[in-house]
Design a protein around this motif. Structure first.
Motif, mmCIF file in Angstrom:
data_model
loop_
_atom_site.group_PDB
_atom_site.id
_atom_site.type_symbol
_atom_site.label_atom_id
_atom_site.label_comp_id
_atom_site.label_asym_id
_atom_site.label_seq_id
_atom_site.Cartn_x
_atom_site.Cartn_y
_atom_site.Cartn_z
ATOM 1 N N ILE A 18 0.810 -1.223 0.000
ATOM 2 C CA ILE A 18 0.000 0.000 0.000
ATOM 3 C C ILE A 18 0.845 1.277 0.000
ATOM 4 O O ILE A 18 0.317 2.367 0.230
ATOM 5 N N LEU A 19 2.122 1.155 -0.285
ATOM 6 C CA LEU A 19 2.985 2.335 -0.262
ATOM 7 C C LEU A 19 2.580 3.346 -1.335
ATOM 8 O O LEU A 19 2.482 4.539 -1.061
ATOM 9 N N LYS A 20 2.324 2.876 -2.536
ATOM 10 C CA LYS A 20 1.900 3.784 -3.617
ATOM 11 C C LYS A 20 0.587 4.468 -3.254
ATOM 12 O O LYS A 20 0.389 5.656 -3.550
ATOM 13 N N ASP A 21 -0.302 3.733 -2.556
ATOM 14 C CA ASP A 21 -1.578 4.323 -2.126
ATOM 15 C C ASP A 21 -1.351 5.499 -1.184
ATOM 16 O O ASP A 21 -2.090 6.481 -1.233
ATOM 17 N N LEU A 22 -0.339 5.402 -0.335
ATOM 18 C CA LEU A 22 -0.027 6.511 0.567
ATOM 19 C C LEU A 22 0.329 7.762 -0.233
ATOM 20 O O LEU A 22 -0.167 8.854 0.059
ATOM 21 N N PHE A 23 1.162 7.599 -1.247
ATOM 22 C CA PHE A 23 1.585 8.757 -2.034
ATOM 23 C C PHE A 23 0.430 9.342 -2.839
ATOM 24 O O PHE A 23 0.308 10.565 -2.962
ATOM 25 N N THR A 24 -0.430 8.481 -3.352
ATOM 26 C CA THR A 24 -1.612 8.961 -4.078
ATOM 27 C C THR A 24 -2.513 9.754 -3.149
ATOM 28 O O THR A 24 -2.979 10.852 -3.495
ATOM 29 N N TRP A 25 -2.762 9.219 -1.963
ATOM 30 C CA TRP A 25 -3.603 9.889 -0.970
ATOM 31 C C TRP A 25 -2.988 11.226 -0.544
ATOM 32 O O TRP A 25 -3.686 12.239 -0.475
ATOM 33 N N ALA A 26 -1.680 11.222 -0.281
ATOM 34 C CA ALA A 26 -1.010 12.451 0.160
ATOM 35 C C ALA A 26 -1.139 13.548 -0.896
ATOM 36 O O ALA A 26 -1.337 14.717 -0.568
ATOM 37 N N LYS A 27 -1.031 13.148 -2.146
ATOM 38 C CA LYS A 27 -1.149 14.130 -3.229
ATOM 39 C C LYS A 27 -2.548 14.732 -3.255
ATOM 40 O O LYS A 27 -2.715 15.945 -3.415
ATOM 41 N N THR A 28 -3.587 13.902 -3.074
ATOM 42 C CA THR A 28 -4.962 14.419 -3.096
ATOM 43 C C THR A 28 -5.238 15.318 -1.897
ATOM 44 O O THR A 28 -6.047 16.233 -1.987
ATOM 45 N N GLN A 29 -4.562 15.054 -0.781
ATOM 46 C CA GLN A 29 -4.750 15.860 0.430
ATOM 47 C C GLN A 29 -3.797 17.059 0.488
ATOM 48 O O GLN A 29 -3.853 17.846 1.428
ATOM 49 N N GLN A 30 -2.898 17.158 -0.470
ATOM 50 C CA GLN A 30 -1.852 18.176 -0.517
ATOM 51 C C GLN A 30 -0.943 18.095 0.712
ATOM 52 O O GLN A 30 -0.554 19.116 1.292
ATOM 53 N N TYR A 31 -0.604 16.863 1.101
ATOM 54 C CA TYR A 31 0.327 16.620 2.193
ATOM 55 C C TYR A 31 1.731 16.484 1.616
ATOM 56 O O TYR A 31 1.916 15.952 0.523
ATOM 57 N N LEU A 32 2.701 16.932 2.389
ATOM 58 C CA LEU A 32 4.099 16.774 2.018
ATOM 59 C C LEU A 32 4.628 15.502 2.669
ATOM 60 O O LEU A 32 4.535 15.342 3.884
ATOM 61 N N LEU A 33 5.159 14.592 1.854
ATOM 62 C CA LEU A 33 5.843 13.399 2.345
ATOM 63 C C LEU A 33 7.321 13.593 2.049
ATOM 64 O O LEU A 33 7.701 13.841 0.894
ATOM 65 N N CYS A 34 8.139 13.488 3.085
ATOM 66 C CA CYS A 34 9.560 13.727 2.880
ATOM 67 C C CYS A 34 10.399 12.827 3.781
ATOM 68 O O CYS A 34 9.879 12.154 4.670
ATOM 69 N N THR A 35 11.690 12.836 3.526
ATOM 70 C CA THR A 35 12.646 12.128 4.361
ATOM 71 C C THR A 35 13.981 12.832 4.219
ATOM 72 O O THR A 35 14.094 13.834 3.514
ATOM 73 N N THR A 36 14.984 12.294 4.898
ATOM 74 C CA THR A 36 16.323 12.864 4.783
ATOM 75 C C THR A 36 17.135 12.077 3.768
ATOM 76 O O THR A 36 16.822 10.922 3.459
ATOM 77 N N ASP A 37 18.184 12.698 3.285
ATOM 78 C CA ASP A 37 19.062 11.999 2.350
ATOM 79 C C ASP A 37 19.705 10.778 3.008
ATOM 80 O O ASP A 37 19.987 9.785 2.336
ATOM 81 N N LEU A 38 19.902 10.825 4.322
ATOM 82 C CA LEU A 38 20.490 9.680 5.029
ATOM 83 C C LEU A 38 19.566 8.463 4.970
ATOM 84 O O LEU A 38 20.021 7.329 4.814
ATOM 85 N N VAL A 39 18.275 8.693 5.107
ATOM 86 C CA VAL A 39 17.306 7.599 4.995
ATOM 87 C C VAL A 39 17.202 7.157 3.540
ATOM 88 O O VAL A 39 17.211 5.956 3.242
ATOM 89 N N ALA A 40 17.120 8.102 2.623
ATOM 90 C CA ALA A 40 16.986 7.775 1.196
ATOM 91 C C ALA A 40 18.147 6.901 0.727
ATOM 92 O O ALA A 40 17.954 5.969 -0.059
ATOM 93 N N GLU A 41 19.350 7.181 1.220
ATOM 94 C CA GLU A 41 20.531 6.421 0.810
ATOM 95 C C GLU A 41 20.467 4.961 1.248
ATOM 96 O O GLU A 41 21.057 4.103 0.602
ATOM 97 N N GLU A 42 19.753 4.669 2.349
ATOM 98 C CA GLU A 42 19.700 3.290 2.829
ATOM 99 C C GLU A 42 18.556 2.486 2.208
ATOM 100 O O GLU A 42 18.471 1.287 2.421
ATOM 101 N N LEU A 43 17.687 3.136 1.460
ATOM 102 C CA LEU A 43 16.553 2.440 0.851
ATOM 103 C C LEU A 43 16.997 1.673 -0.396
ATOM 104 O O LEU A 43 17.653 2.233 -1.275
ATOM 105 N N THR A 44 16.615 0.398 -0.441
ATOM 106 C CA THR A 44 16.907 -0.400 -1.633
ATOM 107 C C THR A 44 15.631 -0.947 -2.259
ATOM 108 O O THR A 44 15.517 -1.037 -3.469
#
Length: 164
Positions: A18-44
């Protein structure tokens, strides 16, 4: 609203499908979803580049913020530098934290930051019609089968609520 995501949260929702659903929902609600570059670097899985395509904003901490994060991480051995970077960013931009990591949740709450986990977000996705109750049931099952450690009482409550 603004939300800073940590890797444990991203992994849980990805396993639940359901991860894509979160981003779709956030866009419709005009919510900002963010993280740090340190977290982004560890995502595979999924890679940060895919999440950025979906709308994830990645922030770099300043050198002063990194020093602060290193200091906090050194004092709290149960949280990583990546975890603390999420907390520091949330403080800086006055955002909520999305995490499934208990030590990180505790530290963020000690600092006065509102925290939500994957099950709380899943409940909101159902409430706002982004996913159905059967999809929520399937997501909970996938997360549990995928080894995610979720609060048993909340799982029971949601399963009753969604007629799983």
């Amino acid at each position: 609203m603004k939300f800073v995501l940590d890797s444990s949260f991203i992994i849980s929702l990805n396993i639940g499908g359901i991860l894509k659903d979160l981003f779709t929902w956030a866009k419709t609600q005009q919510y900002l979803l963010c993280t740090t570059d340190l977290v982004a670097e560890e995502l595979t899985e999924p890679p940060a580049s895919l999440l950025q395509d979906w709308g994830l904003t990645t922030y770099s901490l300043s050198s002063d913020d990194l020093l602060q994060a290193n200091h906090i991480a050194a004092q709290n051995l149960r949280v990583s530098l990546q975890d603390v970077s999420v907390i520091v960013l949330a403080q800086n931009i006055q955002a909520c934290v999305l995490t499934d990591d208990k030590p990180m949740r505790d530290l963020a709450q000690q600092k006065g930051i509102t925290v939500y986990g994957s099950l709380g977000v899943l409940d909101q996705l159902v409430k706002y019609g982004q996913i159905s109750e059967p999809q929520a049931c399937e997501a909970i099952q996938k997360m549990l089968q995928g080894g995610r450690r979720l609060p048993k009482e909340v799982v029971r409550q949601l399963r009753r609520q969604f007629n799983c």
